[in-house]
Write an enzyme that holds these catalytic residues in place. Structure first.
Site, PDB file in Angstrom:
ATOM      1  CG  ASP A  69       5.442  -3.761  10.755  1.00  0.00           C
ATOM      2  OD1 ASP A  69       6.343  -4.334   9.612  1.00  0.00           O
ATOM      3  OD2 ASP A  69       5.101  -2.793  10.549  1.00  0.00           O
ATOM      4  CB  THR A  76      -1.909   7.382  -3.203  1.00  0.00           C
ATOM      5  OG1 THR A  76      -1.244   5.694  -3.318  1.00  0.00           O
ATOM      6  CG2 THR A  76      -0.879   8.329  -3.846  1.00  0.00           C
ATOM      7  CG  ASP A  88       2.019  -3.548   9.485  1.00  0.00           C
ATOM      8  OD1 ASP A  88       2.404  -4.845   9.422  1.00  0.00           O
ATOM      9  OD2 ASP A  88       1.660  -2.953   8.552  1.00  0.00           O
ATOM     10  NE  ARG A 130      -2.483   1.127   3.632  1.00  0.00           N
ATOM     11  CZ  ARG A 130      -2.872   0.802   4.734  1.00  0.00           C
ATOM     12  NH1 ARG A 130      -4.169   0.616   4.555  1.00  0.00           N
ATOM     13  NH2 ARG A 130      -2.427   1.157   6.086  1.00  0.00           N
TER      14      ARG A 130
END
Length: 209
Positions: free
Chosen positions: A203, A108, A200, A104
């Site tokens: 992560d 944006t 996340d 991602r």
């Protein structure tokens, strides 16, 4: 959100609570994700078609049920999808595997594809797409679009957590693809993270930031 099924089994919910805790270690997080994948796999494959074959037990010959049709395909959206993929392969080791690499763009939020590899004959197989988080749904939508371009017709999407915004957007883009998740949380924050979420997933699985 009619296409979303929340798997509320007590063991799934218990393990998810531990995973949400910020003090849970990387190794524990990874193991719990694998265990939850086992439990979710039962639900997402509950209605697989069976046929009968003749076998011989040590006692007698019998007709016994076995999976019908071509082998399943598990499709992992890299990299975090591999945590669910590994758990599902524990239960269905004969499944074929597809990988879609998407990241991602932090500005944006648009998914950028960097890798795609899938088995042939997707049109004749059930494809189960896995990614722990359905946040904006941008990556999941693109992944399913790519699989459909390759002929896939029978797809299901499995995630650990969904945001209402992501579930809604995915369902609008792919109303024919049911979602299976352990929870639908409150919302997305300004950084497009699920709240309260678990951070996340990639992560936390791999100990990176």
């Amino acid at each position: 959100m009619s296409t979303a099924t929340v798997i509320d089994h007590p063991l799934v919910q218990h393990k998810l609570t531990i995973m949400r805790d910020k003090e849970t270690s990387t190794s524990s997080f990874r193991q719990l994700l694998r265990e939850i994948a086992h439990l979710m796999c039962y639900e997402v494959t509950r209605d697989l078609e069976l046929t009968e074959i003749t076998i011989e037990t040590p006692i007698a010959e019998m007709r016994a049920p076995t999976l019908a049709g071509k082998k399943l395909v598990f499709c992992s959206i890299l990299r975090a999808g591999n945590g669910l993929l590994e758990g599902m392969l524990d239960l269905v080791p004969s499944a074929r595997v597809a990988h879609i690499g998407l990241y991602r763009d932090p500005k944006t939020l648009i998914p950028v594809e960097y890798y795609f590899k899938a088995p042939e004959d997707l049109e004749d197989r059930l494809i189960i797409v896995v990614d722990p988080m359905l946040a904006t749904a941008n990556s999941a939508i693109v992944a399913v679009e790519r699989l459909k371009e390759r002929g896939a017709k029978n797809l299901r999407f499995v995630c650990l957590l969904g945001a209402p915004e992501g579930v809604r957007k995915f369902s609008e883009a792919h109303p024919d693809v049911p979602i299976f998740t352990a929870a639908i949380d409150e919302k997305l924050n300004e950084h497009a993270y699920i709240v309260p979420g678990l951070g996340d997933a990639g992560d936390r699985m791999y100990g990176t930031k």
